[in-house]
Design a protein around this motif. Structure first.
Motif, PDB file in Angstrom:
ATOM      1  N   GLN A 176       0.795  -1.222   0.000  1.00  0.00           N
ATOM      2  CA  GLN A 176       0.000   0.000   0.000  1.00  0.00           C
ATOM      3  C   GLN A 176       0.831   1.277   0.000  1.00  0.00           C
ATOM      4  O   GLN A 176       0.287   2.354   0.234  1.00  0.00           O
ATOM      5  N   ALA A 177       2.122   1.168  -0.245  1.00  0.00           N
ATOM      6  CA  ALA A 177       2.976   2.359  -0.209  1.00  0.00           C
ATOM      7  C   ALA A 177       2.706   3.302  -1.376  1.00  0.00           C
ATOM      8  O   ALA A 177       3.028   4.494  -1.298  1.00  0.00           O
ATOM      9  N   PHE A 178       2.141   2.795  -2.457  1.00  0.00           N
ATOM     10  CA  PHE A 178       1.859   3.614  -3.642  1.00  0.00           C
ATOM     11  C   PHE A 178       0.364   3.537  -3.926  1.00  0.00           C
ATOM     12  O   PHE A 178      -0.232   2.463  -3.849  1.00  0.00           O
ATOM     13  N   GLY A 179      -0.219   4.669  -4.268  1.00  0.00           N
ATOM     14  CA  GLY A 179      -1.646   4.700  -4.562  1.00  0.00           C
ATOM     15  C   GLY A 179      -1.970   5.719  -5.637  1.00  0.00           C
ATOM     16  O   GLY A 179      -1.536   6.870  -5.564  1.00  0.00           O
ATOM     17  N   ALA A 180      -2.750   5.283  -6.634  1.00  0.00           N
ATOM     18  CA  ALA A 180      -3.109   6.188  -7.730  1.00  0.00           C
ATOM     19  C   ALA A 180      -4.068   7.277  -7.267  1.00  0.00           C
ATOM     20  O   ALA A 180      -4.051   8.390  -7.796  1.00  0.00           O
ATOM     21  N   PHE A 181      -4.890   6.976  -6.277  1.00  0.00           N
ATOM     22  CA  PHE A 181      -5.836   7.987  -5.812  1.00  0.00           C
ATOM     23  C   PHE A 181      -5.110   9.187  -5.213  1.00  0.00           C
ATOM     24  O   PHE A 181      -5.500  10.334  -5.423  1.00  0.00           O
ATOM     25  N   GLY A 182      -4.049   8.939  -4.456  1.00  0.00           N
ATOM     26  CA  GLY A 182      -3.287  10.041  -3.878  1.00  0.00           C
ATOM     27  C   GLY A 182      -2.662  10.922  -4.943  1.00  0.00           C
ATOM     28  O   GLY A 182      -2.622  12.155  -4.812  1.00  0.00           O
ATOM     29  N   VAL A 183      -2.169  10.310  -6.022  1.00  0.00           N
ATOM     30  CA  VAL A 183      -1.592  11.081  -7.119  1.00  0.00           C
ATOM     31  C   VAL A 183      -2.667  11.944  -7.773  1.00  0.00           C
ATOM     32  O   VAL A 183      -2.445  13.130  -8.080  1.00  0.00           O
ATOM     33  N   PHE A 184      -3.838  11.364  -7.984  1.00  0.00           N
ATOM     34  CA  PHE A 184      -4.934  12.117  -8.599  1.00  0.00           C
ATOM     35  C   PHE A 184      -5.356  13.289  -7.716  1.00  0.00           C
ATOM     36  O   PHE A 184      -5.534  14.419  -8.195  1.00  0.00           O
ATOM     37  N   LEU A 185      -5.513  13.042  -6.420  1.00  0.00           N
ATOM     38  CA  LEU A 185      -5.939  14.090  -5.501  1.00  0.00           C
ATOM     39  C   LEU A 185      -4.932  15.232  -5.460  1.00  0.00           C
ATOM     40  O   LEU A 185      -5.299  16.417  -5.554  1.00  0.00           O
ATOM     41  N   MET A 186      -3.652  14.911  -5.331  1.00  0.00           N
ATOM     42  CA  MET A 186      -2.635  15.949  -5.224  1.00  0.00           C
ATOM     43  C   MET A 186      -2.464  16.696  -6.548  1.00  0.00           C
ATOM     44  O   MET A 186      -2.243  17.908  -6.559  1.00  0.00           O
ATOM     45  N   LYS A 187      -2.557  16.007  -7.661  1.00  0.00           N
ATOM     46  CA  LYS A 187      -2.427  16.680  -8.964  1.00  0.00           C
ATOM     47  C   LYS A 187      -3.550  17.696  -9.150  1.00  0.00           C
ATOM     48  O   LYS A 187      -3.314  18.812  -9.634  1.00  0.00           O
ATOM     49  N   GLN A 188      -4.763  17.318  -8.780  1.00  0.00           N
ATOM     50  CA  GLN A 188      -5.879  18.250  -8.908  1.00  0.00           C
ATOM     51  C   GLN A 188      -5.645  19.502  -8.069  1.00  0.00           C
ATOM     52  O   GLN A 188      -5.985  20.607  -8.494  1.00  0.00           O
ATOM     53  N   SER A 226      -6.171  15.905   3.655  1.00  0.00           N
ATOM     54  CA  SER A 226      -7.207  15.008   3.146  1.00  0.00           C
ATOM     55  C   SER A 226      -6.632  13.643   2.791  1.00  0.00           C
ATOM     56  O   SER A 226      -7.194  12.596   3.155  1.00  0.00           O
ATOM     57  N   LEU A 227      -5.510  13.640   2.081  1.00  0.00           N
ATOM     58  CA  LEU A 227      -4.883  12.378   1.703  1.00  0.00           C
ATOM     59  C   LEU A 227      -4.407  11.615   2.933  1.00  0.00           C
ATOM     60  O   LEU A 227      -4.536  10.383   3.002  1.00  0.00           O
ATOM     61  N   THR A 228      -3.863  12.320   3.908  1.00  0.00           N
ATOM     62  CA  THR A 228      -3.412  11.670   5.139  1.00  0.00           C
ATOM     63  C   THR A 228      -4.564  11.005   5.869  1.00  0.00           C
ATOM     64  O   THR A 228      -4.468   9.839   6.292  1.00  0.00           O
ATOM     65  N   LYS A 293     -11.435  20.315   9.307  1.00  0.00           N
ATOM     66  CA  LYS A 293     -11.392  21.570   8.549  1.00  0.00           C
ATOM     67  C   LYS A 293     -10.551  21.412   7.286  1.00  0.00           C
ATOM     68  O   LYS A 293     -10.985  21.757   6.183  1.00  0.00           O
ATOM     69  N   TYR A 294      -9.339  20.883   7.426  1.00  0.00           N
ATOM     70  CA  TYR A 294      -8.456  20.719   6.283  1.00  0.00           C
ATOM     71  C   TYR A 294      -8.979  19.648   5.327  1.00  0.00           C
ATOM     72  O   TYR A 294      -8.792  19.735   4.111  1.00  0.00           O
ATOM     73  N   PHE A 295      -9.617  18.633   5.880  1.00  0.00           N
ATOM     74  CA  PHE A 295     -10.154  17.560   5.041  1.00  0.00           C
ATOM     75  C   PHE A 295     -11.220  18.091   4.089  1.00  0.00           C
ATOM     76  O   PHE A 295     -11.176  17.832   2.875  1.00  0.00           O
ATOM     77  N   ILE A 296     -12.169  18.836   4.610  1.00  0.00           N
ATOM     78  CA  ILE A 296     -13.231  19.391   3.772  1.00  0.00           C
ATOM     79  C   ILE A 296     -12.670  20.403   2.778  1.00  0.00           C
ATOM     80  O   ILE A 296     -13.042  20.424   1.607  1.00  0.00           O
ATOM     81  N   GLU A 297     -11.749  21.243   3.226  1.00  0.00           N
ATOM     82  CA  GLU A 297     -11.155  22.237   2.337  1.00  0.00           C
ATOM     83  C   GLU A 297     -10.354  21.581   1.224  1.00  0.00           C
ATOM     84  O   GLU A 297     -10.400  22.007   0.066  1.00  0.00           O
ATOM     85  N   GLY A 298      -9.643  20.507   1.554  1.00  0.00           N
ATOM     86  CA  GLY A 298      -8.843  19.819   0.545  1.00  0.00           C
ATOM     87  C   GLY A 298      -9.703  19.175  -0.521  1.00  0.00           C
ATOM     88  O   GLY A 298      -9.399  19.255  -1.712  1.00  0.00           O
TER      89      GLY A 298
END
Length: 306
Positions: A176-188, A226-228, A293-298
């Motif tokens: 689980q060290a790599f995840g495509a969802f995290g890349v998508f979220l951060m790129k956006q 959010s990713l965390t 707060k950060y989760f919703i904002e992210g």
């Protein structure tokens, strides 16, 4: 300059009309009356949904303070006659709860750190660095989200077994060290940051790694939070991965441990089981409350709004 002369009587009539505009049109009056009603109905619907979501959690917490015979009594007894606080002490003493919590916390922390690190770094490459085939590679990489894990579960198990990491915590970490969802979220989220900041940093001689570390990451705290949170919760609640790879009881996570504790339907003390489940939920609830707060904002600024 010529002025438009308005008779005094007309000026007084216009002034009276401005001070007393008269009744609103029927459509506007109806709209204003419906707004408070719609707001009340919306709040009632949210309250009903909130009660429906919280009822199982409240029942679990109250059941953890009951005697074994009260848990599934008919009719249902919501409040126990006597609050049995010793259930929490018994679950810690009768089961290897501390070991399960330690293993789960270690895996959740390690996987979360690696996913945030690799996801944010790869997302910067897809968002800011131009290279041939970037968009096609990103689509292929994100397309792996649609592939169910069960379809490649067996080849993955064979690979990790050949690497001699099966039945170790490293198997879950590598899994689980790599995840495509995290890349998508951060790129956006990176794409919402003005590119002029990166251009100015390059003119000042900052490397791409420096831009990512000193500019992009500090400006991406909501998306990182959010990713965390999502990664930590997903790893903490994971059951199938540890079930496949962790066979040694000393390596079990809290989900595997509680499942083994409830393996015998007729001998299970469900009051103790609910106490263990309540303990397993507490870290997730605390983390979510701290990072809400950060989760919703992210999510709101990353194009993932519902």
């Amino acid at each position: 300059m010529s002025k438009l002369l308005v008779p005094a009587d007309d000026r007084r009539a216009i002034r009276r009309l401005a001070e007393n505009p008269g009744p609103l049109p029927a459509r506007r009056r109806g709209t204003r009356r419906l707004r408070p009603l719609g707001r009340v109905l919306g709040y009632l619907a949210l309250a009903v949904f909130a009660v429906g979501l919280l009822t199982p959690f409240v029942w679990m917490v109250l059941s953890s303070l009951k005697s074994p015979n009260e848990v599934f009594s008919v009719p249902i007894v919501w409040l126990p006659e006597t609050f049995v606080w010793s259930n929490y002490i018994d679950i810690l003493s009768r089961a290897d709860m501390l070991t399960w919590i330690r293993n789960t916390l270690f895996l959740a922390t390690a996987v979360t750190f690696l996913q945030v690190l690799t996801g944010s770094f790869a997302a910067y490459g897809f968002a800011r660095i131009r290279f041939p085939g970037r968009d096609a590679l990103f689509l292929v990489y994100i397309g792996t989200i649609a592939v169910p894990w069960q379809s490649y579960m067996i080849p993955q198990f064979i690979l990790l077994s050949n690497l001699k990491v099966s039945n170790t915590l490293w198997a879950i970490i590598l899994l689980q060290a790599f995840g495509a969802f995290g890349v998508f979220l951060m790129k956006q989220y990176y794409e919402t940051i003005p590119e002029e900041l990166s251009e100015a940093a390059r003119l000042d001689g900052l490397s791409e790694y420096g831009i990512w570390r000193r500019i992009m990451l500090p400006l991406s705290v909501p998306a990182l939070a959010s990713l965390t949170l999502l990664t930590f919760v997903n790893t903490w609640n994971d059951y199938l991965g540890p079930l496949i790879y962790l066979r040694n009881p000393d390596l079990w996570t809290i989900q595997l441990g509680l499942k083994s504790f409830a393996s015998n339907l007729y001998d299970t003390n469900y009051a103790l089981l609910f106490a263990g489940l309540t303990i397993s939920v507490i870290p997730i609830a605390v983390i979510f409350l701290l990072g809400q707060k950060y989760f919703i904002e992210g999510l709101a600024t990353s194009g993932l709004k519902g």
